[in-house]
Scaffold this motif. Structure first.
Motif, PDB file in Angstrom:
ATOM      1  N   ARG A 166      15.847  57.119  30.092  1.00 30.13           N
ATOM      2  CA  ARG A 166      16.278  56.248  28.999  1.00 30.13           C
ATOM      3  C   ARG A 166      16.143  56.997  27.678  1.00 30.13           C
ATOM      4  O   ARG A 166      15.127  57.593  27.406  1.00 30.13           O
ATOM      5  CB  ARG A 166      15.430  54.968  28.948  1.00 30.13           C
ATOM      6  CG  ARG A 166      15.899  53.993  27.868  1.00 30.13           C
ATOM      7  CD  ARG A 166      15.031  52.750  27.870  1.00 30.13           C
ATOM      8  NE  ARG A 166      15.463  51.819  26.854  1.00 30.13           N
ATOM      9  CZ  ARG A 166      16.426  50.940  27.015  1.00 30.13           C
ATOM     10  NH1 ARG A 166      17.087  50.889  28.146  1.00 30.13           N
ATOM     11  NH2 ARG A 166      16.752  50.107  26.049  1.00 30.13           N
ATOM     12  N   ARG A 180      31.600  56.614  25.743  1.00 37.09           N
ATOM     13  CA  ARG A 180      30.775  56.514  24.526  1.00 37.09           C
ATOM     14  C   ARG A 180      31.343  57.375  23.404  1.00 37.09           C
ATOM     15  O   ARG A 180      31.353  56.985  22.242  1.00 37.09           O
ATOM     16  CB  ARG A 180      29.334  56.901  24.828  1.00 37.09           C
ATOM     17  CG  ARG A 180      28.617  55.972  25.799  1.00 37.09           C
ATOM     18  CD  ARG A 180      27.199  56.435  26.069  1.00 37.09           C
ATOM     19  NE  ARG A 180      26.581  55.659  27.134  1.00 37.09           N
ATOM     20  CZ  ARG A 180      26.719  55.926  28.424  1.00 37.09           C
ATOM     21  NH1 ARG A 180      27.440  56.970  28.801  1.00 37.09           N
ATOM     22  NH2 ARG A 180      26.148  55.174  29.342  1.00 37.09           N
ATOM     23  N   LYS A 192      24.197  56.097  23.429  1.00 39.02           N
ATOM     24  CA  LYS A 192      23.471  56.793  24.491  1.00 39.02           C
ATOM     25  C   LYS A 192      22.058  56.239  24.626  1.00 39.02           C
ATOM     26  O   LYS A 192      21.502  56.152  25.729  1.00 39.02           O
ATOM     27  CB  LYS A 192      23.409  58.284  24.175  1.00 39.02           C
ATOM     28  CG  LYS A 192      23.001  59.160  25.349  1.00 39.02           C
ATOM     29  CD  LYS A 192      24.083  59.208  26.403  1.00 39.02           C
ATOM     30  CE  LYS A 192      23.747  60.210  27.505  1.00 39.02           C
ATOM     31  NZ  LYS A 192      24.739  60.170  28.613  1.00 39.02           N
ATOM     32  N   GLN A 201      21.733  53.440  27.051  1.00 36.74           N
ATOM     33  CA  GLN A 201      22.021  53.697  28.459  1.00 36.74           C
ATOM     34  C   GLN A 201      20.850  53.277  29.326  1.00 36.74           C
ATOM     35  O   GLN A 201      19.696  53.597  29.045  1.00 36.74           O
ATOM     36  CB  GLN A 201      22.305  55.187  28.663  1.00 36.74           C
ATOM     37  CG  GLN A 201      22.594  55.561  30.110  1.00 36.74           C
ATOM     38  CD  GLN A 201      22.911  57.051  30.243  1.00 36.74           C
ATOM     39  OE1 GLN A 201      23.441  57.648  29.322  1.00 36.74           O
ATOM     40  NE2 GLN A 201      22.563  57.627  31.374  1.00 36.74           N
ATOM     41  N   LYS A 202      21.151  52.542  30.392  1.00 37.60           N
ATOM     42  CA  LYS A 202      20.100  52.077  31.287  1.00 37.60           C
ATOM     43  C   LYS A 202      19.560  53.243  32.113  1.00 37.60           C
ATOM     44  O   LYS A 202      20.313  54.116  32.528  1.00 37.60           O
ATOM     45  CB  LYS A 202      20.638  50.999  32.233  1.00 37.60           C
ATOM     46  CG  LYS A 202      21.024  49.706  31.517  1.00 37.60           C
ATOM     47  CD  LYS A 202      21.516  48.679  32.505  1.00 37.60           C
ATOM     48  CE  LYS A 202      21.870  47.380  31.793  1.00 37.60           C
ATOM     49  NZ  LYS A 202      22.357  46.352  32.737  1.00 37.60           N
TER      50      LYS A 202
END
Length: 310
Positions: A2, A160, A295, A298-299
């Motif tokens: 992460r 993205r 970003k 993001q998971k």
């Protein structure tokens, strides 16, 4: 993994990521001011987007000091108070209504008799339906260009990057539109060409930085969010000289067109200048930092259990 937080840039260098919030706030303020200005004043549409007649008069004499006299002449001869631009060798008169054949003839003959016997006039008329069609087609042109850029960047990079790029482009276009609204400058077909040119220039500069980020990601050892932030900072610094040199060369060319060019391209040149400055700003200070924000959200990928652990 992460991504979150900010990294430290090399000592002695400006930290673009750490100061990103200030750039975002500045752009949001400009955008809000632009929305307010457009809501109050709107845009000063030229004859291309508004029904009426545009009279372009080529003169041999320099009439720049006689603008008041020309305005008074138009009032005295029942031409009202049209928008008037007086240059060294050209006079442009824009009427909100379509001139009749008699009015056109009277204006041409009267102007030549009073101000310049060698003057020659050209009248361009746009009716209501054509004006509406041009407005619609202009919006479609900008929309199609934006969609094409999103598709290209999504394929070439990732979604993205595409979102960051399109937000940056819309930011540039809106800044130019807002400035034209604030200063009540005329919006015509060359203005739309300028907007599309700005979009093309801005995406080119942005993709250069994005490409450097992608290349650096391939070879960097990313372990923490600070590493990603540091990578973005270094990528911007690695392309900064190129970005500044590119924009300065184009600014010089556009400034020469503005100063030495004819009246018909001055507003086009001015729009290009506004867009170049805005495009350089958004490419360096907005696009990459916005990608990093996306970003950050993001998971984390789920850990894969090894067979021995089961």
């Amino acid at each position: 993994m992460r991504f979150s937080g900010f990294g430290e840039v090399s000592e002695g260098k400006f930290d673009f990521v750490k100061n990103a919030r200030y750039f975002f706030i500045f752009s949001i303020i400009i955008t809000v001011l632009g929305v307010i200005t457009l809501g109050i004043h709107g845009l000063n549409y030229g004859v291309d987007f508004k029904a009426g007649s545009n009279v372009d008069i080529a003169v041999k004499k320099d009439l720049t000091g006689q603008k008041d006299a020309i305005e008074q002449y138009l009032k005295d001869n029942d031409f009202g108070s049209p928008a008037l631009t007086v240059g060294a060798n050209r006079v442009t008169v824009r009427f909100d209504e379509v001139l009749t054949d008699q009015k056109e003839k009277a204006l041409k003959e009267g102007f030549a008799a009073k101000f310049d016997k060698e003057a020659s006039a050209e009248v361009n008329t746009v009716d209501v339906e054509i004006a509406k069609e041009l407005q619609t087609n202009a919006l479609y042109a900008v929309l199609v260009a934006s969609i094409g850029i999103v598709i290209y960047v999504s394929i070439r990079f990732e979604w993205r990057f595409a979102i960051a790029a399109i937000v940056s482009l819309l930011h540039d276009a809106f800044i130019v539109i807002s400035l034209f609204s604030i200063f009540k400058l005329e919006v015509n077909l060359p203005f739309i060409v300028a907007i599309l040119t700005i979009i093309g220039y801005s995406i080119n500069d942005t993709i250069v930085i994005f490409d450097r980020i992608r290349e650096n990601l391939r070879f960097a050892k990313i372990k923490t969010a600070a590493d990603v932030a540091r990578l973005v900072n270094e990528s911007i610094w690695q392309t900064l000289t190129r970005s500044i040199n590119t924009v300065m060369t184009v600014v010089v060319a556009a400034a020469c067109l503005l100063i030495f060019g004819s009246e018909s391209i001055k507003l086009f040149s001015l729009a290009i200048l506004f867009g170049l400055v805005s495009g350089a700003y958004s490419s360096i200070f907005i696009a990459s930092q916005l990608w990093l924000v996306l970003k950050n959200k993001q998971k984390p990928k789920a850990a894969v259990k090894s067979p021995a652990a089961s």
